[in-house]
Design a protein around this motif. Structure first.
Motif, PDB file in Angstrom:
ATOM      1  N   LYS A   1       9.208 -22.169  12.128  1.00 21.64           N
ATOM      2  CA  LYS A   1       8.761 -21.679  10.832  1.00 21.64           C
ATOM      3  C   LYS A   1       7.737 -22.625  10.221  1.00 21.64           C
ATOM      4  O   LYS A   1       7.725 -22.859   9.004  1.00 21.64           O
ATOM      5  N   ARG A   2       6.881 -23.135  11.080  1.00 21.87           N
ATOM      6  CA  ARG A   2       5.850 -24.058  10.614  1.00 21.87           C
ATOM      7  C   ARG A   2       4.599 -23.874  11.461  1.00 21.87           C
ATOM      8  O   ARG A   2       4.677 -23.738  12.682  1.00 21.87           O
ATOM      9  N   PHE A   3       3.458 -23.875  10.806  1.00 22.52           N
ATOM     10  CA  PHE A   3       2.182 -23.813  11.506  1.00 22.52           C
ATOM     11  C   PHE A   3       1.298 -24.955  11.026  1.00 22.52           C
ATOM     12  O   PHE A   3       1.231 -25.241   9.826  1.00 22.52           O
ATOM     13  N   SER A   4       0.639 -25.605  11.960  1.00 26.90           N
ATOM     14  CA  SER A   4      -0.306 -26.658  11.593  1.00 26.90           C
ATOM     15  C   SER A   4      -1.428 -26.691  12.620  1.00 26.90           C
ATOM     16  O   SER A   4      -1.217 -26.400  13.799  1.00 26.90           O
ATOM     17  N   THR A   5      -2.598 -27.028  12.151  1.00 29.03           N
ATOM     18  CA  THR A   5      -3.754 -27.158  13.025  1.00 29.03           C
ATOM     19  C   THR A   5      -4.715 -28.160  12.413  1.00 29.03           C
ATOM     20  O   THR A   5      -4.775 -28.314  11.189  1.00 29.03           O
ATOM     21  N   GLN A   6      -5.450 -28.842  13.251  1.00 26.49           N
ATOM     22  CA  GLN A   6      -6.528 -29.685  12.759  1.00 26.49           C
ATOM     23  C   GLN A   6      -7.654 -28.791  12.245  1.00 26.49           C
ATOM     24  O   GLN A   6      -7.859 -27.685  12.745  1.00 26.49           O
ATOM     25  N   ALA A   7      -8.356 -29.254  11.246  1.00 30.37           N
ATOM     26  CA  ALA A   7      -9.453 -28.479  10.675  1.00 30.37           C
ATOM     27  C   ALA A   7     -10.705 -28.698  11.527  1.00 30.37           C
ATOM     28  O   ALA A   7     -11.427 -29.680  11.343  1.00 30.37           O
TER      29      ALA A   7
ATOM     30  N   TYR B   1     -10.829 -20.854   4.917  1.00 31.75           N
ATOM     31  CA  TYR B   1      -9.768 -20.646   5.907  1.00 31.75           C
ATOM     32  C   TYR B   1      -8.856 -19.522   5.445  1.00 31.75           C
ATOM     33  O   TYR B   1      -8.486 -19.443   4.269  1.00 31.75           O
ATOM     34  N   ASP B   2      -8.491 -18.660   6.373  1.00 29.43           N
ATOM     35  CA  ASP B   2      -7.457 -17.653   6.165  1.00 29.43           C
ATOM     36  C   ASP B   2      -6.347 -17.892   7.179  1.00 29.43           C
ATOM     37  O   ASP B   2      -6.618 -17.973   8.382  1.00 29.43           O
ATOM     38  N   VAL B   3      -5.106 -17.994   6.694  1.00 28.81           N
ATOM     39  CA  VAL B   3      -3.943 -18.109   7.588  1.00 28.81           C
ATOM     40  C   VAL B   3      -2.959 -17.010   7.204  1.00 28.81           C
ATOM     41  O   VAL B   3      -2.466 -16.977   6.071  1.00 28.81           O
ATOM     42  N   THR B   4      -2.694 -16.115   8.132  1.00 26.28           N
ATOM     43  CA  THR B   4      -1.723 -15.040   7.919  1.00 26.28           C
ATOM     44  C   THR B   4      -0.432 -15.397   8.641  1.00 26.28           C
ATOM     45  O   THR B   4      -0.435 -15.598   9.862  1.00 26.28           O
ATOM     46  N   ILE B   5       0.660 -15.508   7.890  1.00 25.95           N
ATOM     47  CA  ILE B   5       1.933 -15.937   8.480  1.00 25.95           C
ATOM     48  C   ILE B   5       2.717 -14.730   8.967  1.00 25.95           C
ATOM     49  O   ILE B   5       2.409 -13.583   8.614  1.00 25.95           O
TER      50      ILE B   5
ATOM     51  N   HIS C   1       6.049 -25.209   2.107  1.00 30.09           N
ATOM     52  CA  HIS C   1       5.066 -26.218   1.724  1.00 30.09           C
ATOM     53  C   HIS C   1       3.728 -25.841   2.346  1.00 30.09           C
ATOM     54  O   HIS C   1       3.662 -25.524   3.539  1.00 30.09           O
ATOM     55  N   VAL C   2       2.671 -25.857   1.532  1.00 32.85           N
ATOM     56  CA  VAL C   2       1.338 -25.494   1.991  1.00 32.85           C
ATOM     57  C   VAL C   2       0.392 -26.649   1.691  1.00 32.85           C
ATOM     58  O   VAL C   2       0.369 -27.161   0.571  1.00 32.85           O
ATOM     59  N   SER C   3      -0.380 -27.042   2.686  1.00 30.56           N
ATOM     60  CA  SER C   3      -1.339 -28.139   2.520  1.00 30.56           C
ATOM     61  C   SER C   3      -2.635 -27.787   3.236  1.00 30.56           C
ATOM     62  O   SER C   3      -2.608 -27.300   4.366  1.00 30.56           O
ATOM     63  N   PRO C   4      -3.798 -28.026   2.578  1.00 32.35           N
ATOM     64  CA  PRO C   4      -3.987 -28.557   1.226  1.00 32.35           C
ATOM     65  C   PRO C   4      -3.481 -27.608   0.148  1.00 32.35           C
ATOM     66  O   PRO C   4      -3.177 -26.450   0.408  1.00 32.35           O
TER      67      PRO C   4
ATOM     68  N   SER D   1      -1.728 -27.060   7.130  1.00 33.36           N
ATOM     69  CA  SER D   1      -0.345 -26.854   7.565  1.00 33.36           C
ATOM     70  C   SER D   1       0.386 -25.947   6.580  1.00 33.36           C
ATOM     71  O   SER D   1       0.117 -25.979   5.367  1.00 33.36           O
ATOM     72  N   VAL D   2       1.297 -25.145   7.128  1.00 29.64           N
ATOM     73  CA  VAL D   2       2.079 -24.212   6.323  1.00 29.64           C
ATOM     74  C   VAL D   2       3.513 -24.216   6.837  1.00 29.64           C
ATOM     75  O   VAL D   2       3.742 -24.006   8.026  1.00 29.64           O
ATOM     76  N   ARG D   3       4.458 -24.499   5.947  1.00 31.81           N
ATOM     77  CA  ARG D   3       5.871 -24.316   6.270  1.00 31.81           C
ATOM     78  C   ARG D   3       6.363 -23.123   5.469  1.00 31.81           C
ATOM     79  O   ARG D   3       6.203 -23.069   4.255  1.00 31.81           O
ATOM     80  N   TYR D   4       6.968 -22.133   6.146  1.00 29.55           N
ATOM     81  CA  TYR D   4       7.352 -20.901   5.478  1.00 29.55           C
ATOM     82  C   TYR D   4       8.817 -20.583   5.775  1.00 29.55           C
ATOM     83  O   TYR D   4       9.480 -21.264   6.578  1.00 29.55           O
TER      84      TYR D   4
END
Length: 251
Positions: free
Chosen positions: A135-141, A147-151, A164-167, A193-196
């Motif tokens: 339940k977490r996604f992260s990637t280097q920029a 940026y669009d991130v669809t969970i 938690h969403v960063s930035p 990074s996105v924790r959902y």
């Protein structure tokens, strides 16, 4: 002595290879079968990076601007960098033509801590798939800008500490299928990074918190009752309770 030096040299080379410095032996080609896998990408996004997280993997589409190569990498929990395990590699020309790794101009090699993708044109859109975790996604920029991130479907990022969403400067919207999409207008950080969490996780968390509150209240009432019981017994005992003091000198 010569044998010892030769053995030391062999051990040094082996150590460097195991440490990820295989570039001293030349770049490693990426699994061609993985690169040729089929995947459906959404080329319609206006973001500089459009990422669709489906669960155990994600599909990314990046705008390429005046580049002949595109380097990507992963980073583990200890901060160590390494090549990114990509698959379903595709490139879309500005005129809409899409090519895969069967085109000799589109290729990928692992070089030290990077996966370097050779591009068939300096401008266009590059797409690939890569593994995602839990339940977490992260990637280097790898690019700056939007940026669009669809969970995944059913996931939410509304409440911390479950999410938690960063930035932090982002907005969320719902897609036509009800999925949450997170947008950053201008990513300048090194990573996204996105924790959902699942919507039902919120109810489980709330129920757990309610149980803890009830237990705390019951415990507080129990100790309050014990204190009052001791006070009652002390009042019933009256003022003749032996305090342990002598009644007078000589006694």
């Amino acid at each position: 002595m010569n044998r010892r030096r030769a053995l030391a040299g062999v051990l040094l080379v082996a150590f460097l290879v195991l440490a990820g410095c295989s570039s001293i032996l030349g770049p490693d080609s990426v699994d061609q079968n993985a690169l040729a896998e089929n995947e459906t990408y959404d080329w319609s996004s206006d973001a500089n990076a459009s990422i669709n997280v489906t669960g155990s993997e994600y599909e990314a589409v990046y705008n390429v601007d005046n580049q002949s190569q595109f380097a990507v990498h992963s980073r583990d929990g200890l901060g160590r960098e390494g090549p990114l395990a990509i698959s379903a590699l595709r490139f879309r020309y500005p005129n809409g033509t899409i090519v895969g790794p069967s085109s000799p101009a589109l290729n990928a090699t692992n070089q030290q801590e990077r996966t370097v993708i050779g591009l068939p044109a300096r401008n266009g859109e590059l797409a690939f798939s890569a593994p995602a975790q839990g339940k977490r996604f992260s990637t280097q920029a790898f690019v700056s800008g939007t940026y669009d991130v669809t969970i995944p479907k059913g996931m939410r990022v509304t409440y911390e500490p479950l999410a938690h969403v960063s930035p932090g400067d982002y907005e969320t919207t719902r897609t036509e299928t009800g999925r949450v999409q997170i947008r950053w207008d201008d990513v300048q950080s090194n990573a996204v990074s996105v924790r959902y969490y699942l919507a039902r996780d919120l109810y489980i968390f709330a129920a757990g918190a309610a149980v803890l509150v009830v237990v705390a209240l019951v415990g507080a009432l129990y100790y309050l009752r014990q204190i009052r019981e001791l006070e009652r017994r002390r009042e019933q005992a009256g003022p003749d309770v032996d305090t342990g003091e002598n009644d007078g000198p000589g006694l």
